[in-house]
Design an enzyme around this catalytic site. Structure first.
Site, PDB file in Angstrom:
ATOM      1  N   ARG A 136       0.844  -1.187   0.000  1.00 13.29           N
ATOM      2  CA  ARG A 136       0.000   0.000   0.000  1.00 13.29           C
ATOM      3  C   ARG A 136       0.881   1.238   0.000  1.00 13.29           C
ATOM      4  O   ARG A 136       1.879   1.309   0.754  1.00 13.29           O
ATOM      5  CB  ARG A 136      -0.926   0.020   1.241  1.00 13.29           C
ATOM      6  CG  ARG A 136      -1.975  -1.087   1.237  1.00 13.29           C
ATOM      7  CD  ARG A 136      -3.033  -0.834   0.179  1.00 13.29           C
ATOM      8  NE  ARG A 136      -4.057  -1.872   0.134  1.00 13.29           N
ATOM      9  CZ  ARG A 136      -4.061  -2.891  -0.708  1.00 13.29           C
ATOM     10  NH1 ARG A 136      -3.071  -3.013  -1.582  1.00 13.29           N
ATOM     11  NH2 ARG A 136      -5.036  -3.776  -0.707  1.00 13.29           N
ATOM     12  N   HIS A 175       1.062  -0.382 -10.385  1.00 14.66           N
ATOM     13  CA  HIS A 175       0.116  -1.195  -9.604  1.00 14.66           C
ATOM     14  C   HIS A 175      -0.242  -2.485 -10.359  1.00 14.66           C
ATOM     15  O   HIS A 175      -1.427  -2.789 -10.592  1.00 14.66           O
ATOM     16  CB  HIS A 175      -1.144  -0.403  -9.272  1.00 14.66           C
ATOM     17  CG  HIS A 175      -1.844  -0.933  -8.046  1.00 14.66           C
ATOM     18  ND1 HIS A 175      -2.520  -0.125  -7.176  1.00 14.66           N
ATOM     19  CD2 HIS A 175      -1.971  -2.191  -7.544  1.00 14.66           C
ATOM     20  CE1 HIS A 175      -3.043  -0.860  -6.196  1.00 14.66           C
ATOM     21  NE2 HIS A 175      -2.720  -2.117  -6.399  1.00 14.66           N
TER      22      HIS A 175
END
Length: 310
Positions: A225, A273
């Site tokens: 994250r 990502h």
């Protein structure tokens, strides 16, 4: 009578998931009405992604569970209107994808592959890396993904230390917990992999103080994250060569703005990502299994602990 399943995600996700979900429901012998528009009082289950417009769960009085389409639940777990059970996505395809990405980048840094790949200039740079057994790796976060990555790296011969908020016991991994355990885990981390969830307790877990506790020249790999890292502190540590390189797949703002200093920093690798994407076919089978369990009165898989936030 069919089970009413509301698909609450962006339109592009509906295009991707409609066919795999219907196939998975059929294979599980479930009679399901799957749609993007069902009256709230008629919804039995919600297949949910945080980019959905659905933010108020109060009208969904019949809903037995909310089944998250992604592994991360930080976009929904603190929603005060959510009183229904919430299940995170734990999918073998997602896990395998993460293991492959983490292993690939760990080996890249361990072998210093960039030295040769980025320098095809006729200079014979004969630098021999250490063996894996001499390259300590630390993983922050020992959930499903952290354990799988740790076991894969340990099988390659890396000494793996894992840290988590609560004490874990994972074969082949030195497991630590607590504040003292974090300092010890960081102190040996020549390669540090971040796989913690984003909670108030984990935000900025990598900051000026904790970065200074790592070996000089250590590598950071973050597929977890973005908010786990204090960006300014990391950039300062990279400039001071306290940190040798950072490979980052997740960020506070995504897509990462073109003006962000990470893009131009010579010791930062940005990936968009992609470390682990939910695979529609296998993820649909996980959702179907949870609905099958709910209809049979059995416990749901991978329920979120609201007290811990994950």
């Amino acid at each position: 009578m069919p089970v009413n399943v509301l698909f609450a995600a962006s339109p592009d996700r509906w295009t991707t998931y409609e066919t795999p979900l219907k196939r998975a429901f059929s294979e599980a012998a479930l009679d399901v009405n799957l749609a993007t528009d069902i009256a709230p009082e008629q919804v039995d289950y919600i297949v949910y992604a945080p980019n959905s417009d659905l933010q108020d769960f109060t009208p969904y009085t019949r809903t037995r569970a909310v089944l998250n389409l992604w592994a991360g639940v930080e976009g929904i777990v603190d929603n005060p209107t959510l009183t229904q059970p919430l299940a995170r996505m734990v999918d073998n395809g997602l896990t395998r994808g993460m293991v492959e990405w983490v292993t690939g980048h760990t080996l890249r840094h361990h072998l210093n592959t960039d030295l040769h790949v980025l320098n095809q200039d006729g200079v014979w740079r004969k630098e021999v890396p250490p063996l894996a057994c001499d390259r300590p790796v630390t993983i922050l976060g020992l959930g499903t993904l952290g354990q799988a990555c740790g076991e894969a790296l340990a099988n390659l011969g890396f000494p793996v230390t894992g840290w988590s908020r609560s004490q874990k016991d994972v074969s082949g991994i030195t497991c630590l917990s607590g504040e003292t355990g974090l300092q010890k885990a960081l102190s040996t981390a020549q390669i540090l992999i971040l796989l913690l969830p984003h909670t108030p307790d984990t935000e900025n877990v990598l900051n000026a103080e904790t970065l200074s506790q790592m070996p000089k020249g250590a590598v950071i790999i973050n597929p977890g994250r973005g908010p786990l890292i204090d960006d300014e502190a990391l950039l300062a540590a990279l400039d001071a060569e306290q940190i040798g390189h950072a490979t980052l797949d997740v960020f506070r703002t995504e897509p990462l703005p073109a003006s962000h200093p990470y893009w131009a920093h010579p010791r930062v690798t940005v990936t968009p990502h992609i470390a682990s994407e939910t695979r529609p076919a296998s993820a649909s089978r996980v959702i179907a299994e949870n609905i099958r369990r709910g209809e049979a009165g059995r416990p749901f898989l991978h329920l979120v602990n609201r007290d811990l936030g994950y």
